[in-house]
Write a protein that holds these residues in place. Structure first.
Motif, short mmCIF file in Angstrom:
data_model
loop_
_atom_site.label_atom_id
_atom_site.label_comp_id
_atom_site.label_asym_id
_atom_site.label_seq_id
_atom_site.Cartn_x
_atom_site.Cartn_y
_atom_site.Cartn_z
N ALA A 293 0.82 -1.22 0.00
CA ALA A 293 0.00 0.00 0.00
C ALA A 293 0.84 1.26 0.00
N LEU A 294 2.16 1.11 0.13
CA LEU A 294 3.05 2.27 0.24
C LEU A 294 4.00 2.34 -0.94
N LEU A 295 4.34 3.56 -1.32
CA LEU A 295 5.45 3.83 -2.22
C LEU A 295 6.62 4.34 -1.38
N PRO A 296 7.86 3.91 -1.68
CA PRO A 296 9.00 4.47 -0.95
C PRO A 296 9.09 5.97 -1.14
N VAL A 297 9.50 6.66 -0.10
CA VAL A 297 9.61 8.12 -0.13
C VAL A 297 11.05 8.56 -0.35
N ILE A 298 11.99 7.80 0.18
CA ILE A 298 13.42 8.12 0.07
C ILE A 298 14.13 6.89 -0.50
N ALA A 299 15.06 7.10 -1.40
CA ALA A 299 15.80 5.99 -2.00
C ALA A 299 16.47 5.15 -0.92
N SER A 300 16.35 3.84 -1.07
CA SER A 300 16.94 2.92 -0.10
C SER A 300 18.24 2.34 -0.64
N PHE A 301 19.21 2.15 0.27
CA PHE A 301 20.46 1.49 -0.08
C PHE A 301 20.57 0.13 0.62
N SER A 302 19.47 -0.35 1.16
CA SER A 302 19.51 -1.51 2.06
C SER A 302 19.31 -2.83 1.35
#
Length: 445
Positions: A293-302
């Protein structure tokens, strides 16, 4: 064979100079007459840790023992185990930054420790800097269909209300606030659930609540609310299900419930309050498919799967996708596992029982005073470690100052329109200090 692109981890992205910003909110408290102690002893000076002894638990903290620390939950003092871990990671980064930063995976074990504490799966845990960041990621990323609305309450903290205001500004969705009780001291689980149920509509996509209200000390019956929401969802399609989202910060580390027992879909919490984890750390947990239900807000490096050259959308487990990338205070984030280990060594149930025992004692003592109106429910089922009250003829900030100056008791004032004197019973306070606090409040005139 997976042809969507190679798995790129933190090292590859940082090496490529692909940085993303992440903001963290600072939580304030009412100032007193200055710090109780100007310096903290080194972690090596702490006595051996015996988790069965509350005296030993308290001795792990550098907090000035001449003060009763009823505001220690606002922003954590670090126990010796956490201080040692922070010092070790800081030394490694200072000595050979490249080797330490790009060496062994230090984020994965933290996520595993958080998952074990939550009673969850590690891929469902995102690492954040605070409750406010977690709520921002949750509500800023929420996908809403046309006509869907959001239900919250009048009792939630600014971080929830503001995050939902921004969600409404982005999507045009209506955000409604329900009043769950008129007098917090007389709140009941049945009333809370029935009022929230009455405000729920077939188009409600998000139900945003707070586990323990920081302005009154009222603890929400989250499981009962979850069951009510689940019943409402039985006749709904997946994209119309109401998602129960919880600001958990004043229950996380104070109560023993895990996420399965709570029954919510998302839980955001700082880990630098009741858990006494490193300052500037937090978690956002989502229930498996609910992450969709969510879109990422900040780019992830994980460790998400992404090909930086194609522009394709990264994919991977929700907790990893929603862990903000960029450079963080890594010595603090990587030391978070020690805070979970510290609490688990004591025992989540023992911690919750200790907090409840003192809070119950404090409420009974304050309720018996003729100059005090107790705001927090007496029932342990509807409260946690926060105890709020009003003192006749004295505003809360004045009471906070008098208690510190005249009685060496550190408290706080609630940051809301109705300002109350607030205590937080915890693992760094004692039943004897509770009795001292009651006597001190009795003397306020």
């Amino acid at each position: 064979m997976d042809d969507r692109g190679p798995r790129v981890g933190r090292r590859g992205l940082l090496g490529a100079g692909l940085l993303a910003g992440a903001g963290a909110a600072l939580s304030g408290c009412t100032p007193g007459d200055g710090p109780a102690s100007p310096t903290a002893p080194a972690a090596s000076q702490a006595p051996p840790f015996d988790p069965a002894s509350w005296e030993s638990v308290r001795a792990q903290f550098p907090l000035d023992p001449s003060y009763a620390q009823f505001a220690a939950y606002v922003l954590a003092s670090h126990p010796a185990q956490v201080r040692r871990a922070i010092e070790e990671h800081r030394r490694g980064l200072d000595t050979d930054t490249d080797a330490y930063l790009h060496g062994e995976d230090r984020e994965g074990p933290v996520r595993e420790a958080a998952a074990a504490y939550l009673g969850a799966d590690a891929p469902d845990v995102a690492l954040t800097d605070s409750t406010t960041m977690g709520l921002g990621l949750l509500y800023s990323g929420m996908r809403l269909l046309p006509g869907q609305d959001v239900l919250t309450t009048e009792h939630d903290f600014f971080a929830t209300h503001e995050s939902l205001r921004l969600l409404a500004a982005r999507t045009g969705a209506e955000v409604r606030r329900a009043r769950l009780y008129d007098d917090p001291a007389k709140a009941s689980a049945d009333e809370i659930v029935s009022r929230l149920k009455a405000a729920l509509t077939p188009r409600t996509r998000v139900v945003a609540i707070t586990w323990v209200h920081s302005g009154t000390g009222v603890r929400m019956p989250v499981r009962a609310i979850a069951d009510m929401v689940a019943e409402a969802n039985r006749s709904r399609d997946a994209e119309d299900r109401a998602l129960l989202c919880v600001d958990g910060v004043h229950g996380f580390g104070a109560m023993a419930d895990d996420v399965e027992e709570l029954g919510c879909d998302f839980l955001a919490s700082g880990t630098h309050k009741w858990l006494f984890g490193p300052r500037g750390t937090g978690v956002l947990w989502g229930r498996g498919r609910a992450w969709g239900a969510l879109l990422p807000v900040i780019a992830s490096f994980s460790g998400v799967t992404v090909d930086p050259g194609t522009g394709d959308e990264p994919y991977g487990p929700g907790g990893l996708l929603h862990t903000p990338g960029g450079y963080h205070s890594f010595e603090h984030r990587w030391a978070l596992g020690e805070a979970f280990a510290f609490h688990r060594a004591i025992g989540k149930e023992r911690v919750a029982a200790r907090i409840t025992e003192q809070a119950t004692r404090l409420k009974a003592g304050l309720a018996a005073l003729p100059n005090v109106r107790l705001v927090t429910p007496v029932s342990a089922e509807l409260s946690a470690g926060l105890v709020c009250c009003a003192v006749d003829g004295m505003d809360a900030p004045t009471a906070v100052g008098r208690l510190r100056r005249d009685h060496r008791i550190i408290t706080s004032a609630t940051p809301y329109q109705d300002v109350y004197l607030r205590f937080g019973t915890g693992i760094v306070t004692t039943p004897e200090q509770v009795d001292q606090a009651v006597k001190a409040v009795a003397s306020l005139r």
